[in-house]
Design an enzyme around this catalytic site. Structure first.
Site, short mmCIF file in Angstrom:
data_model
loop_
_atom_site.label_atom_id
_atom_site.label_comp_id
_atom_site.label_asym_id
_atom_site.label_seq_id
_atom_site.Cartn_x
_atom_site.Cartn_y
_atom_site.Cartn_z
N GLU A 240 0.88 -1.11 -0.04
CA GLU A 240 0.12 -0.22 -0.04
C GLU A 240 0.81 1.31 0.10
O GLU A 240 0.41 2.16 0.54
CB GLU A 240 -0.84 -0.08 1.27
CG GLU A 240 -2.46 0.67 1.07
CD GLU A 240 -3.01 0.40 -0.17
OE1 GLU A 240 -2.91 -0.40 -0.85
OE2 GLU A 240 -3.78 1.16 -0.58
C1 LIG Z 1 2.91 -9.78 0.91
C2 LIG Z 1 2.68 -8.63 -0.26
C3 LIG Z 1 1.32 -8.51 -0.42
C4 LIG Z 1 0.89 -7.37 -1.38
N1 LIG Z 1 -0.38 -7.23 -1.57
C5 LIG Z 1 -0.64 -6.52 -2.72
C6 LIG Z 1 -2.15 -6.39 -3.21
O1 LIG Z 1 -2.95 -7.31 -2.77
N2 LIG Z 1 -2.43 -5.90 -4.14
C7 LIG Z 1 -1.62 -5.28 -5.08
O2 LIG Z 1 -1.80 -4.62 -6.04
N3 LIG Z 1 -0.15 -5.09 -4.62
C8 LIG Z 1 0.05 -5.84 -3.51
N4 LIG Z 1 1.42 -6.04 -3.17
C9 LIG Z 1 2.58 -5.08 -3.80
C10 LIG Z 1 3.06 -3.88 -3.18
O3 LIG Z 1 2.04 -2.97 -2.90
C11 LIG Z 1 4.42 -3.55 -3.79
O4 LIG Z 1 5.22 -4.53 -3.54
C12 LIG Z 1 4.87 -2.19 -3.19
O5 LIG Z 1 4.08 -1.14 -3.77
C13 LIG Z 1 6.38 -1.92 -3.70
O6 LIG Z 1 6.47 -2.12 -5.17
P1 LIG Z 1 7.69 -2.98 -5.68
O7 LIG Z 1 7.55 -4.43 -4.84
O8 LIG Z 1 7.55 -3.22 -7.02
O9 LIG Z 1 8.94 -2.40 -5.33
P2 LIG Z 1 9.55 -1.01 -6.03
O10 LIG Z 1 8.77 0.05 -6.44
O11 LIG Z 1 10.52 -1.63 -7.13
O12 LIG Z 1 10.71 -0.48 -4.94
C14 LIG Z 1 11.71 -1.07 -4.43
C15 LIG Z 1 12.46 -0.13 -3.56
O13 LIG Z 1 12.69 1.06 -4.28
C16 LIG Z 1 12.03 2.19 -3.41
N5 LIG Z 1 11.70 3.33 -4.68
C17 LIG Z 1 10.75 3.01 -5.46
N6 LIG Z 1 10.47 3.93 -6.18
C18 LIG Z 1 11.26 4.93 -5.83
C19 LIG Z 1 11.48 6.40 -6.14
N7 LIG Z 1 11.01 6.85 -7.29
N8 LIG Z 1 12.42 6.93 -5.44
C20 LIG Z 1 13.17 6.41 -4.59
N9 LIG Z 1 12.84 5.27 -4.02
C21 LIG Z 1 12.09 4.44 -4.95
C22 LIG Z 1 10.88 1.71 -2.73
O14 LIG Z 1 10.65 2.53 -1.68
C23 LIG Z 1 11.62 0.16 -2.21
O15 LIG Z 1 12.42 0.58 -1.00
C24 LIG Z 1 1.81 -6.81 -2.16
C25 LIG Z 1 3.36 -7.02 -1.62
C26 LIG Z 1 3.63 -8.00 -1.01
C27 LIG Z 1 5.13 -8.13 -0.67
#
Ligand SMILES: Cc1cc2nc3c(=O)[nH]c(=O)nc-3n(C[C@H](O)[C@H](O)[C@H](O)COP(=O)(O)OP(=O)(O)OC[C@H]3O[C@@H](n4cnc5c(N)ncnc54)[C@H](O)[C@@H]3O)c2cc1C
Length: 559
Positions: free
Chosen positions: A368
């Site tokens: 989220e």
């Molecule tokens: C157990 C679990 C349940 C989940 N449930 C759902 C669900 O029900 N529905 C759904 O849609 N999603 C769900 N998610 C997804 C979750 O919302 C995403 O994992 C989260 O939004 C982060 O996206 P990402 O994993 O692609 O990480 P990324 O966006 O790749 O981020 C990786 C790191 O980089 C940092 N970062 C990213 N962008 C930037 C930026 N512009 N500048 C600086 N730093 C940055 C982030 O803070 C993080 O530390 C779930 C994830 C997990 C692990």
């Protein structure tokens, strides 16, 4: 609106159910087997059983019409039971949020009534393998299917990653790109071309089902496009953030307290060097008291935001949701980590549960919206307010707290005001030096803003409680004197953080010259912030006495 009596009855049924069906041993076994107790989740969502989701469905669709404050109360209780199960149950709420804000009246009637009457489970399908924090990078597509020049349906292609309830839901909200932009669709389980993967093997919340989804030419009728207009998806997702982030904030709060509520009784029984750990200041003032203060500061902000959402007059409160989530989930994580330490070697084993809570709560800083995305959201929004008010936004808030201090001199409002004045000065220096071109400075400002705003919020909450004016459903764990002490402790932390970290980052980015340093330090009010630390130890002593229900103040200097 749900009455206090109905809410309390629901919370009690929830607790009783958890005691019976999800005792520690069961939770440990499910965690070890990495298994989502689907039957338990369905029982919780079934209208003729616990029917938790009924609390949140509007009355016109067969629910009880609960608001954000009710969501906060229930989510905290759910998180105290198990964050994995809480995630599964509340995924239905998340999944149905795009319906709540964006659907046509007919769609609302169909889907919200089905959730209320049939207890169907929903999943929220936004994230993709290459689109997480940046949902704009979404690659799933929804192509129009035309007949006689009319759109009769859509064919959806793409994949979704990390979807809670991905493998067990009955219906899914899926975000996909139409020719006019991202849009939400409802896809039912079993639709041809729609598959889910095996559940992920996760670090924590192992009782929740998280799975990837794949969609290959999945056909849906045109009435499955939420709202009936293409291209509204990201706006609809934005609109619910205030609400959904308060929900996840509450997960952090509940899990943090669940861990502390294991560490606190443990420390009264564990004798080291001739006395219980609970009597050792070096233990309580590091591992317990600061975490209580941070969690209660986050609670104050959550409650304030939930009340404002329920009052309904101020837009989506996106930034407030972000502050609540950031502070509560970071505080919950720290509290759970400190609780492992508080139990020593026992804390590091599965049996004592705090290590599980620590693994579970970690996700709240990721899903989220990650903590870093929260920092960015907070900073960008408040930066605009700083500019619009010509630097007065936080000075004004500080002045309001000074007025509060005149009426309630013991709730730390004067020190919270110091943090807000300092924040205004840091932001002004950042403006003059154009420092927000450095992303790190922008993000650090987000952190300082969150701390300073929460300090103000906790002082206000303590004052309201002293006046007997808290929300009728508000937590009453601490009495007015204890809450005032917590507010003073947290305000000191926030002021010191804003003053010193603000100075650090402005200076680090070249925003202040040597010649100007003394003037900047004075403008930050650093001497006053340092003087305000006086009395901190005795406030912490008092909070420890309250937390451990000690009548008589004791001196805790034993080694
Ligand atoms: C157990 C679990 C349940 C989940 N449930 C759902 C669900 O029900 N529905 C759904 O849609 N999603 C769900 N998610 C997804 C979750 O919302 C995403 O994992 C989260 O939004 C982060 O996206 P990402 O994993 O692609 O990480 P990324 O966006 O790749 O981020 C990786 C790191 O980089 C940092 N970062 C990213 N962008 C930037 C930026 N512009 N500048 C600086 N730093 C940055 C982030 O803070 C993080 O530390 C779930 C994830 C997990 C692990």
């Amino acid at each position: 609106m749900i009455s206090k009596k109905t809410l309390n009855l629901s919370l009690k049924s929830l607790k009783d159910f958890a005691k019976k069906r999800l005792p520690d041993e069961t939770l440990q076994e499910l965690d070890a087997r990495d298994e989502c107790p689907v039957e338990v989740v369905r029982h919780m969502c079934s209208p003729d059983k616990l029917g938790i989701q009924l609390l949140f469905i509007p009355e016109e669709y067969g629910g009880f019409g609960g608001g954000a404050f009710d969501v906060y109360c229930v989510c905290e209780e759910m998180a105290r039971i198990d964050l994995g199960v809480a995630t599964s149950v509340l995924a239905t709420m998340l999944g149905s949020d795009p319906i709540r804000v964006g659907a046509t009246p007919e769609q609302k009637k169909l889907w919200l009534t089905r959730i209320a009457e049939e207890g169907i489970l929903f999943a929220y399908g936004a994230t993709e393998p290459d689109a997480g924090s940046d949902l704009g990078a979404l690659q799933s597509t929804a192509d129009r299917v035309m007949q006689d020049g009319k759109i009769v349906g859509y064919k959806i292609n793409g994949s979704k990653q990390w979807i809670s309830n991905g493998g067990i839901a009955d219906a899914y909200s899926i975000l996909a790109n139409t020719p006019s932009g991202p849009s939400w669709f409802i896809v039912e389980k079993g639709a041809p071309g729609f598959k889910h993967d095996e559940p992920e093997d996760k670090h924590g919340i192992r009782l929740s089902n998280t799975a990837a989804l794949s969609l290959t030419d999945v056909y849906v009728d045109a009435d499955r496009l939420l709202g009936g207009v293409e291209g509204q998806g990201l706006l609809q997702a934005q609109e619910v953030f205030g609400y959904t982030r308060v929900m996840v904030a509450t997960f952090g709060l509940g899990a943090g307290w669940a861990a502390l509520d294991r560490a606190i009784p443990y420390s009264t029984k564990r004798i080291q060097a001739g006395s219980p750990l609970s009597e050792k200041q070096g233990y309580t003032h590091k591992l317990i008291v600061p975490n209580v203060a941070r969690l209660e500061a986050a609670r104050a902000y959550i409650e304030e935001t939930a009340e404002r959402i329920d009052a309904g007059s101020e837009g989506s409160l996106n930034t407030e949701g972000a502050i609540a989530k950031y502070m509560a989930t970071e505080a919950g994580n720290l509290a759970a980590d400190a609780s492992i330490q508080a139990l020593g070697g026992y804390g590091y084993t599965h049996e004592y549960m705090v290590e599980k809570i620590r693994r579970d709560v970690r996700i709240t800083m990721i899903y989220e919206g990650t903590s870093e995305i929260m920092e960015m959201t907070i900073s960008r929004d408040r930066w605009q307010l700083h500019l619009k008010t010509r630097g007065q936004y936080y000075h004004d808030q500080a002045r309001q707290l000074e007025a509060l201090h005149a009426r309630h001199p013991n709730v730390g409002a004067d020190v919270a005001a110091l943090s807000l004045h300092a924040l205004a000065e840091v932001m002004e220096r950042a403006r003059l030096g154009r420092l927000t071109r450095y992303q790190h400075i922008l993000f650090r400002l987000g952190e300082l803003i969150a701390f300073a705003e929460c300090a103000g919020s906790l002082s206000r909450r303590a004052a309201r409680q002293a006046e007997g004016r808290l929300h009728e459903k508000a937590s009453q764990r601490f009495d007015p004197m204890a809450l005032a002490a917590l507010a003073r402790v947290f305000a000191r932390e926030a002021a010191l953080k804003v003053g010193e970290q603000g100075l650090r980052w402005v200076s680090a980015a070249g925003g202040v010259t040597d010649a100007d340093m003394a003037a900047f330090e004075a403008a930050l009010g650093l001497p006053a912030i340092h003087r305000a630390q006086a009395g901190l130890i005795s406030d912490m002593d008092y909070i420890a006495d309250v937390v451990y229900s000690r009548d008589v103040k004791q001196v805790r200097r034993s080694a």
